[in-house]
Design a protein around this motif. Structure first.
Motif, PDB file in Angstrom:
ATOM      1  N   ILE A  14      45.145  47.337  33.174  1.00 50.25           N
ATOM      2  CA  ILE A  14      45.787  48.112  34.249  1.00 50.25           C
ATOM      3  C   ILE A  14      44.652  48.895  35.138  1.00 50.25           C
ATOM      4  CG2 ILE A  14      47.353  50.085  34.983  1.00 50.25           C
ATOM      5  CD1 ILE A  14      48.949  49.285  32.636  1.00 50.25           C
ATOM      6  N   ASN A  15      43.565  49.527  34.330  1.00 48.22           N
ATOM      7  CA  ASN A  15      42.640  50.229  34.987  1.00 48.22           C
ATOM      8  C   ASN A  15      41.744  49.433  36.038  1.00 48.22           C
ATOM      9  OD1 ASN A  15      40.899  52.273  35.627  1.00 48.22           O
ATOM     10  ND2 ASN A  15      39.426  51.923  33.802  1.00 48.22           N
ATOM     11  N   ALA A  16      41.647  47.946  35.193  1.00 49.95           N
ATOM     12  CA  ALA A  16      40.757  46.939  36.040  1.00 49.95           C
ATOM     13  C   ALA A  16      41.503  46.445  37.289  1.00 49.95           C
ATOM     14  CB  ALA A  16      40.553  45.728  35.057  1.00 49.95           C
ATOM     15  N   ASP A  17      42.847  46.174  37.051  1.00 52.49           N
ATOM     16  CA  ASP A  17      43.786  45.586  38.193  1.00 52.49           C
ATOM     17  C   ASP A  17      44.000  46.472  39.371  1.00 52.49           C
ATOM     18  OD1 ASP A  17      44.094  43.516  36.365  1.00 52.49           O
ATOM     19  OD2 ASP A  17      46.151  44.009  35.741  1.00 52.49           O
ATOM     20  N   LEU A  18      43.924  47.946  38.938  1.00 51.91           N
ATOM     21  CA  LEU A  18      44.238  49.075  40.162  1.00 51.91           C
ATOM     22  C   LEU A  18      43.019  49.309  41.106  1.00 51.91           C
ATOM     23  CD1 LEU A  18      46.430  51.626  38.350  1.00 51.91           C
ATOM     24  CD2 LEU A  18      47.255  49.866  40.178  1.00 51.91           C
ATOM     25  N   ALA A  19      41.900  48.829  40.378  1.00 51.07           N
ATOM     26  CA  ALA A  19      40.609  48.948  41.386  1.00 51.07           C
ATOM     27  C   ALA A  19      40.335  47.969  42.360  1.00 51.07           C
ATOM     28  CB  ALA A  19      39.284  49.130  40.403  1.00 51.07           C
ATOM     29  N   PRO A  20      40.114  48.255  43.613  1.00 52.09           N
ATOM     30  CA  PRO A  20      39.529  47.128  44.558  1.00 52.09           C
ATOM     31  C   PRO A  20      38.252  46.713  44.092  1.00 52.09           C
ATOM     32  CG  PRO A  20      40.347  49.323  45.709  1.00 52.09           C
ATOM     33  CD  PRO A  20      40.216  49.425  44.291  1.00 52.09           C
ATOM     34  N   PRO A  21      38.015  45.462  44.299  1.00 50.58           N
ATOM     35  CA  PRO A  21      36.673  44.829  43.641  1.00 50.58           C
ATOM     36  C   PRO A  21      35.392  45.670  44.135  1.00 50.58           C
ATOM     37  CG  PRO A  21      38.237  43.131  44.728  1.00 50.58           C
ATOM     38  CD  PRO A  21      38.739  44.385  44.929  1.00 50.58           C
ATOM     39  N   GLU A  22      35.216  46.116  45.351  1.00 52.01           N
ATOM     40  CA  GLU A  22      34.078  46.565  45.604  1.00 52.01           C
ATOM     41  C   GLU A  22      33.911  48.342  45.040  1.00 52.01           C
ATOM     42  OE1 GLU A  22      34.540  48.436  49.987  1.00 52.01           O
ATOM     43  OE2 GLU A  22      35.875  46.442  49.668  1.00 52.01           O
TER      44      GLU A  22
ATOM     45  N   VAL B 255      49.043  46.209  42.315  1.00 53.01           N
ATOM     46  CA  VAL B 255      48.261  44.969  41.857  1.00 53.01           C
ATOM     47  C   VAL B 255      48.570  43.940  42.747  1.00 53.01           C
ATOM     48  CG1 VAL B 255      47.768  43.500  39.931  1.00 53.01           C
ATOM     49  CG2 VAL B 255      48.068  45.998  39.559  1.00 53.01           C
ATOM     50  N   ALA B 256      49.899  43.778  43.126  1.00 48.55           N
ATOM     51  CA  ALA B 256      50.306  42.382  43.979  1.00 48.55           C
ATOM     52  C   ALA B 256      49.525  42.617  45.258  1.00 48.55           C
ATOM     53  CB  ALA B 256      51.614  42.345  43.829  1.00 48.55           C
ATOM     54  N   ALA B 257      49.509  43.655  45.654  1.00 47.68           N
ATOM     55  CA  ALA B 257      48.936  44.003  47.016  1.00 47.68           C
ATOM     56  C   ALA B 257      47.361  43.719  47.040  1.00 47.68           C
ATOM     57  CB  ALA B 257      49.170  45.436  47.752  1.00 47.68           C
ATOM     58  N   LEU B 258      46.872  44.150  45.936  1.00 48.39           N
ATOM     59  CA  LEU B 258      45.380  43.872  45.858  1.00 48.39           C
ATOM     60  C   LEU B 258      44.967  42.415  45.837  1.00 48.39           C
ATOM     61  CD1 LEU B 258      44.185  46.888  43.712  1.00 48.39           C
ATOM     62  CD2 LEU B 258      43.394  46.449  46.130  1.00 48.39           C
ATOM     63  N   VAL B 259      45.901  41.934  44.990  1.00 45.46           N
ATOM     64  CA  VAL B 259      45.751  40.345  44.969  1.00 45.46           C
ATOM     65  C   VAL B 259      45.811  39.720  46.267  1.00 45.46           C
ATOM     66  CG1 VAL B 259      46.563  38.231  43.682  1.00 45.46           C
ATOM     67  CG2 VAL B 259      46.176  40.354  42.355  1.00 45.46           C
TER      68      VAL B 259
ATOM     69  N   SER C 173      45.335  41.030  49.037  1.00 39.59           N
ATOM     70  CA  SER C 173      44.001  41.227  50.061  1.00 39.59           C
ATOM     71  C   SER C 173      42.970  40.743  49.544  1.00 39.59           C
ATOM     72  CB  SER C 173      44.118  42.801  50.090  1.00 39.59           C
ATOM     73  OG  SER C 173      43.465  43.442  48.867  1.00 39.59           O
ATOM     74  N   THR C 174      42.709  40.430  48.679  1.00 34.33           N
ATOM     75  CA  THR C 174      41.223  39.778  47.701  1.00 34.33           C
ATOM     76  C   THR C 174      41.355  38.511  47.819  1.00 34.33           C
ATOM     77  OG1 THR C 174      41.963  40.223  45.398  1.00 34.33           O
ATOM     78  CG2 THR C 174      40.550  42.050  46.639  1.00 34.33           C
ATOM     79  N   GLY C 175      42.503  37.828  48.434  1.00 40.74           N
ATOM     80  CA  GLY C 175      42.508  36.369  48.270  1.00 40.74           C
ATOM     81  C   GLY C 175      42.894  35.716  47.055  1.00 40.74           C
ATOM     82  N   SER C 176      44.008  35.931  46.599  1.00 38.60           N
ATOM     83  CA  SER C 176      44.823  35.333  45.433  1.00 38.60           C
ATOM     84  C   SER C 176      43.968  35.436  44.093  1.00 38.60           C
ATOM     85  CB  SER C 176      45.093  33.974  45.532  1.00 38.60           C
ATOM     86  OG  SER C 176      45.926  33.703  46.730  1.00 38.60           O
ATOM     87  N   GLY C 177      43.465  36.879  43.957  1.00 38.62           N
ATOM     88  CA  GLY C 177      43.027  37.137  42.711  1.00 38.62           C
ATOM     89  C   GLY C 177      41.717  36.585  42.105  1.00 38.62           C
ATOM     90  N   ARG C 178      40.758  36.443  43.628  1.00 42.14           N
ATOM     91  CA  ARG C 178      39.368  36.047  43.252  1.00 42.14           C
ATOM     92  C   ARG C 178      38.519  36.841  42.326  1.00 42.14           C
ATOM     93  NH1 ARG C 178      38.267  32.910  49.015  1.00 42.14           N
ATOM     94  NH2 ARG C 178      39.625  31.089  48.673  1.00 42.14           N
ATOM     95  N   SER C 179      37.635  36.300  41.749  1.00 43.77           N
ATOM     96  CA  SER C 179      36.625  37.042  41.095  1.00 43.77           C
ATOM     97  C   SER C 179      35.383  36.310  41.175  1.00 43.77           C
ATOM     98  CB  SER C 179      37.023  37.423  39.569  1.00 43.77           C
ATOM     99  OG  SER C 179      37.108  36.298  38.946  1.00 43.77           O
ATOM    100  N   VAL C 180      34.268  36.928  41.515  1.00 44.40           N
ATOM    101  CA  VAL C 180      32.967  36.322  41.781  1.00 44.40           C
ATOM    102  C   VAL C 180      32.163  36.501  40.531  1.00 44.40           C
ATOM    103  CG1 VAL C 180      30.639  36.270  42.931  1.00 44.40           C
ATOM    104  CG2 VAL C 180      33.059  36.904  44.377  1.00 44.40           C
TER     105      VAL C 180
END
Length: 443
Positions: free
Chosen positions: A339-347, A408-412, A414-421
């Protein structure tokens, strides 16, 4: 063999190779991180410090930890995860050698505070790196394995520390420095930078209410003003306060019941053994369940376990209660981290991690400070207060769950369907389910 293979896949399968090198680094580091466990004993026995002065020096180490968590989060988002991890571990190794050779108490106090800073710096970077490289659907098992490695390392450290302390305090610090340096070498050799390049990661539009208005480059202030995230941090703080009872107030209660220190050691050892033996079976129990429900159940179990100490006066009762609260802490670890990871914007991943990790030094201060007063004036009713606090937190998780899930759904989105680099050199998981030439993976 088929059930065993299925259990392994559900517990540890399909994780990137880089994760396992990070995992090995955590295990090596924790297994060798025992010098500070004996800092107060070292000060009083080897350096002639009074108990009060030893307490101040240990407190300086703890204060340094609070600073280090925030500093590590900021640096991991700016420098990168790998650079922060390497810097922190190399400086720690050098400071440990300096502590081993220092004789003056003032110098030891300063070095202890600095060790507190650099000891805490890697925590946000470790977790942020795991989030960077592990797709969302596999993070629960990754965090479960991280928690297991941490506790297995601590168990090894506890066994080795006593032997080394009896032989030589100098060896205690030097072996600690060696383990820290070994961790740095593993990271330097096998862990690439996981922080995404600006060109690869588009600017994230944070959900409403997350970033301060007009702030074009949100930083640590964003995490400190994120209401949904801070609600989660507050509930985690309650869980940390409950956990800290075992090392702060419970020994006093057991002594008041006429139990020997060896009895306390047995209770703590039982908890550690349960985690080492049982944590790998947790993902199968919780993976298909809502995180808010899992956290409510786990916090409720911890509340029941500590609340039951109201009636404890024999070792058997303490051992039974320890089983209950340890199971609760085992269930809580993976969803708490995820949850801690999911709530954080990637940057801002590492900055969010740093604010989250502040709960632990805060709890280490609040639990003994207020708990001691509570035990003195309330006696065994102190445990009713602790249990009641835990039950309130369990209800809080159920109430806070839906807003967290919407965030979390809003962040997913906004970041393009849960992309991770992930790094280009990262190999595909076993089975070849994902190609190796993509720099963007869909979680």
């Amino acid at each position: 063999m088929q059930p065993l293979r299925r259990w392994w896949n559900e517990t540890a399968g399909d994780l990137p190779a880089t994760f396992w090198y990070l995992w090995a680094g955590i295990l090596i580091n924790r297994a060798g991180a025992f010098a500070m466990l004996f800092l107060s004993l070292y000060l009083t026995e080897a350096r002639g410090a009074s108990a009060a002065l030893a307490g101040l020096v240990v407190g300086a180490y703890g204060a340094g930890g609070a600073v280090g968590v925030l500093l590590g989060g900021v640096l991991a988002d700016r420098w990168g995860r790998r650079a922060t991890l390497l810097t922190a571990h190399l400086i720690t190794a050098g400071l440990m050698v300096a502590l081993a050779l220092s004789r003056h108490l003032l110098l030891i106090a300063v070095l202890s505070a600095l060790v507190g800073v650099v000891h805490s710096m890697p925590s946000p970077a470790f977790v942020a790196a795991i989030v960077d490289m592990v797709p969302e659907r596999r993070r629960s098992r990754a965090f479960n394995l991280q928690f297991w490695a941490f506790n297995l390392g601590m168990a090894v450290a506890s066994l080795l520390a006593g032997v080394l302390a009896e032989a030589s305090f100098l060896a205690l610090f030097l072996v600690d420095a060696g383990a820290t340096l070994a961790t740095a070498l593993v990271i330097a050799w096998k862990v690439p930078e996981t922080l995404s390049r600006p060109a690869l990661t588009p600017r994230v539009d944070l959900p409403a209410g997350t970033a301060p208005p007009g702030d074009r480059r949100p930083g640590l202030l964003t995490a400190l003003t994120d209401r949904i995230f801070l609600t989660f941090v507050g509930l985690t703080f309650v869980l940390a306060v409950l956990t800290m009872q075992t090392s702060t107030i419970m020994p006093l209660a057991m002594r008041a019941d006429g139990l020997e220190p060896s009895a306390y050691g047995l209770v703590v050892a039982l908890g550690g053994a349960l985690i080492v033996l049982g944590q790998l079976f947790v993902p199968r129990l919780i993976d298909r369940r809502r995180k808010a429900v899992v956290l409510a159940v786990s916090t409720g179990l911890m509340a029941i376990g500590f609340g039951a100490l109201t009636f404890a006066d024999q070792l058997a009762f303490y051992l039974g209660a320890a089983v209950v609260w340890t199971v609760g802490s085992m269930l809580a670890a993976p969803p708490n981290a995820q949850i801690n990871a999911d709530l954080a914007p990637p940057e801002l991943r590492a900055r969010y991690q740093s604010v989250f990790y502040l709960t632990f030094p805060a709890a280490s201060f609040v639990a003994p400070t207020l708990g001691g007063v509570s035990l003195q004036y309330l006696g065994s009713a102190h445990w009713l207060v602790v249990g009641g606090l835990g039950l309130l937190a369990a209800v809080g998780h159920l109430l806070a769950g839906p807003p967290r899930e919407r965030r979390v759904a809003a962040l997913v989105r906004s970041t393009g369907s849960g992309r991770s680099v992930v790094p280009a050199a990262e190999p595909a998981p076993a089975g070849g389910a994902e190609p190796t030439d993509e720099r963007i993976r869909i979680a």
